[in-house]
Design a protein around this motif. Structure first.
Motif, short mmCIF file in Angstrom:
data_model
loop_
_atom_site.label_atom_id
_atom_site.label_comp_id
_atom_site.label_asym_id
_atom_site.label_seq_id
_atom_site.Cartn_x
_atom_site.Cartn_y
_atom_site.Cartn_z
N PRO A 44 0.81 -1.23 0.00
CA PRO A 44 0.00 0.00 0.00
C PRO A 44 0.84 1.28 0.00
O PRO A 44 0.30 2.37 0.02
CB PRO A 44 -0.81 -0.12 1.29
N TYR A 45 2.16 1.12 -0.01
CA TYR A 45 3.03 2.30 -0.08
C TYR A 45 4.28 1.96 -0.88
O TYR A 45 4.65 0.81 -1.03
CB TYR A 45 3.39 2.81 1.32
N PHE A 46 4.90 3.00 -1.41
CA PHE A 46 6.09 2.82 -2.23
C PHE A 46 7.06 3.96 -1.95
O PHE A 46 6.67 5.13 -1.92
CB PHE A 46 5.72 2.80 -3.72
N PHE A 47 8.33 3.61 -1.73
CA PHE A 47 9.38 4.59 -1.45
C PHE A 47 10.36 4.58 -2.60
O PHE A 47 11.02 3.57 -2.85
CB PHE A 47 10.08 4.24 -0.14
N ASN A 48 10.47 5.70 -3.32
CA ASN A 48 11.36 5.80 -4.48
C ASN A 48 12.37 6.92 -4.25
O ASN A 48 12.09 8.09 -4.53
CB ASN A 48 10.55 6.06 -5.75
N ALA A 49 13.54 6.56 -3.74
CA ALA A 49 14.56 7.56 -3.42
C ALA A 49 15.08 8.28 -4.66
O ALA A 49 15.67 9.36 -4.54
CB ALA A 49 15.72 6.92 -2.67
N GLY A 50 14.84 7.73 -5.84
CA GLY A 50 15.26 8.40 -7.06
C GLY A 50 14.52 9.71 -7.29
O GLY A 50 14.95 10.53 -8.11
N LEU A 51 13.42 9.92 -6.55
CA LEU A 51 12.65 11.15 -6.70
C LEU A 51 13.14 12.28 -5.79
O LEU A 51 12.56 13.37 -5.79
CB LEU A 51 11.16 10.87 -6.44
N PHE A 52 14.19 12.04 -5.02
CA PHE A 52 14.90 13.15 -4.38
C PHE A 52 15.79 13.74 -5.48
O PHE A 52 17.00 13.54 -5.51
CB PHE A 52 15.75 12.65 -3.20
N ASP A 53 15.16 14.46 -6.39
CA ASP A 53 15.79 14.73 -7.68
C ASP A 53 16.13 16.19 -7.94
O ASP A 53 16.31 16.59 -9.08
CB ASP A 53 14.90 14.20 -8.81
N ASP A 54 16.22 17.00 -6.88
CA ASP A 54 16.75 18.35 -7.08
C ASP A 54 17.63 18.71 -5.88
O ASP A 54 17.72 17.94 -4.91
CB ASP A 54 15.64 19.39 -7.30
N GLY A 55 18.29 19.85 -5.97
CA GLY A 55 19.27 20.20 -4.95
C GLY A 55 18.69 20.33 -3.56
O GLY A 55 19.29 19.89 -2.57
N VAL A 56 17.52 20.95 -3.45
CA VAL A 56 16.91 21.15 -2.14
C VAL A 56 16.54 19.81 -1.50
O VAL A 56 16.86 19.54 -0.33
CB VAL A 56 15.67 22.06 -2.24
N LYS A 57 15.87 18.95 -2.26
CA LYS A 57 15.44 17.67 -1.71
C LYS A 57 16.64 16.77 -1.38
O LYS A 57 16.67 16.12 -0.32
CB LYS A 57 14.50 16.97 -2.69
N LEU A 58 17.63 16.75 -2.26
CA LEU A 58 18.80 15.91 -2.00
C LEU A 58 19.57 16.43 -0.79
O LEU A 58 20.07 15.64 0.02
CB LEU A 58 19.70 15.87 -3.24
N GLY A 59 19.66 17.75 -0.66
CA GLY A 59 20.35 18.32 0.49
C GLY A 59 19.66 17.97 1.80
O GLY A 59 20.31 17.64 2.79
N ARG A 60 18.33 18.03 1.81
CA ARG A 60 17.58 17.68 3.02
C ARG A 60 17.74 16.19 3.34
O ARG A 60 17.90 15.80 4.50
CB ARG A 60 16.11 18.03 2.87
N LEU A 61 17.70 15.36 2.30
CA LEU A 61 17.90 13.93 2.50
C LEU A 61 19.26 13.66 3.13
O LEU A 61 19.38 12.90 4.09
CB LEU A 61 17.77 13.20 1.17
N ALA A 62 20.29 14.29 2.58
CA ALA A 62 21.64 14.10 3.11
C ALA A 62 21.73 14.54 4.57
O ALA A 62 22.43 13.92 5.38
CB ALA A 62 22.64 14.88 2.26
#
Length: 231
Positions: A44-62
């Motif tokens: 019922p859920y899906f996690f796709n880390a490839g969608l951390f796909d811009d600088g802001v999102k990738l920076g927050r993930l890091a």
């Protein structure tokens, strides 16, 4: 970072985990609906880390990775990112750790060996000492085993695995459910601590407290999935 006993997945009711889940949902990385997993299950859920796909999102993930790693106290000398998603994660987390005062070199592998220039399959810093493997999730442990082999072949020692989300569900083999999860396999059979930013328990906690009725509506389906496949 000083050595301590290997921290495992994030505990329930963890503020960092709750912030991460909220961020993943807002970024559209964690989605709800009906998704077929590698094990053939309808999740019922899906996690796709490839969608951390811009600088802001990738920076927050890091930043989430770095905060969890620093809090874990795990002692490591460098980061290794298995191709392909691990490459971006290793670079981003290395940058964020340096910003926070923990400068760590990183390396990654090519899928195919290069036969010119420096050659080989490893790129980046010399693989040495205690090496942390970083990836988005652990689905079957295959990527971890391959990373361990490359690290050991380089004369270094794998010391842990850092992931974004621990699905906390039974692994599957030949269509049969196993009594342990892929993360438990890595911890118990490969003897490596696994440090997750968040897990399924954290997702359920978020679904029970969110102010979004549309998101909260998926709680029953996620609970049912955990009851059937959870560990």
């Amino acid at each position: 970072m000083t050595a301590t006993s290997g921290s495992a997945s994030a505990p329930a009711l963890d503020g960092l985990a709750q912030d991460f889940v909220a961020f993943a949902v807002e970024a559209g990385v964690l989605r709800f609906g009906e998704f077929k997993t590698k094990a053939g299950r309808l999740s019922p859920y899906f996690f796709n880390a490839g969608l951390f796909d811009d600088g802001v999102k990738l920076g927050r993930l890091a930043h989430f990775y770095a905060q969890r790693l620093i809090a874990s106290g795990l002692d490591f000398d460098m980061i290794f990112g298995p191709a392909y998603k691990g490459i971006t994660l290793a670079a981003a987390v290395s940058i964020e750790l340096a910003r926070l005062g923990h400068n760590k070199p990183f390396a990654y592998n090519r899928k195919e060996a290069k036969d010119h220039g420096e050659g080989g399959t490893l790129v980046g810093a010399k693989v040495h000492g205690r090496v942390l493997i970083i990836d988005d999730v652990i689905s079957a442990g295959t990527s971890v085993r391959e990373s361990i082999a490359m690290i050991q072949a380089a004369g270094a020692t794998p010391c842990g695995v850092s992931i974004a989300l621990d699905r906390q569900e039974k692994a599957a083999e030949n269509g049969q459910d196993l009594p342990w999860s892929a993360v438990q396999y890595v911890r118990e059979q490969l003897q490596l601590p696994v440090i997750a930013i968040a897990g399924l328990a954290d997702l359920l906690q978020y679904l029970g407290s969110t102010s979004s009725a549309a998101v909260a509506a998926h709680a029953a389906a996620v609970h049912a999935y955990r009851d059937r496949y959870g560990v």
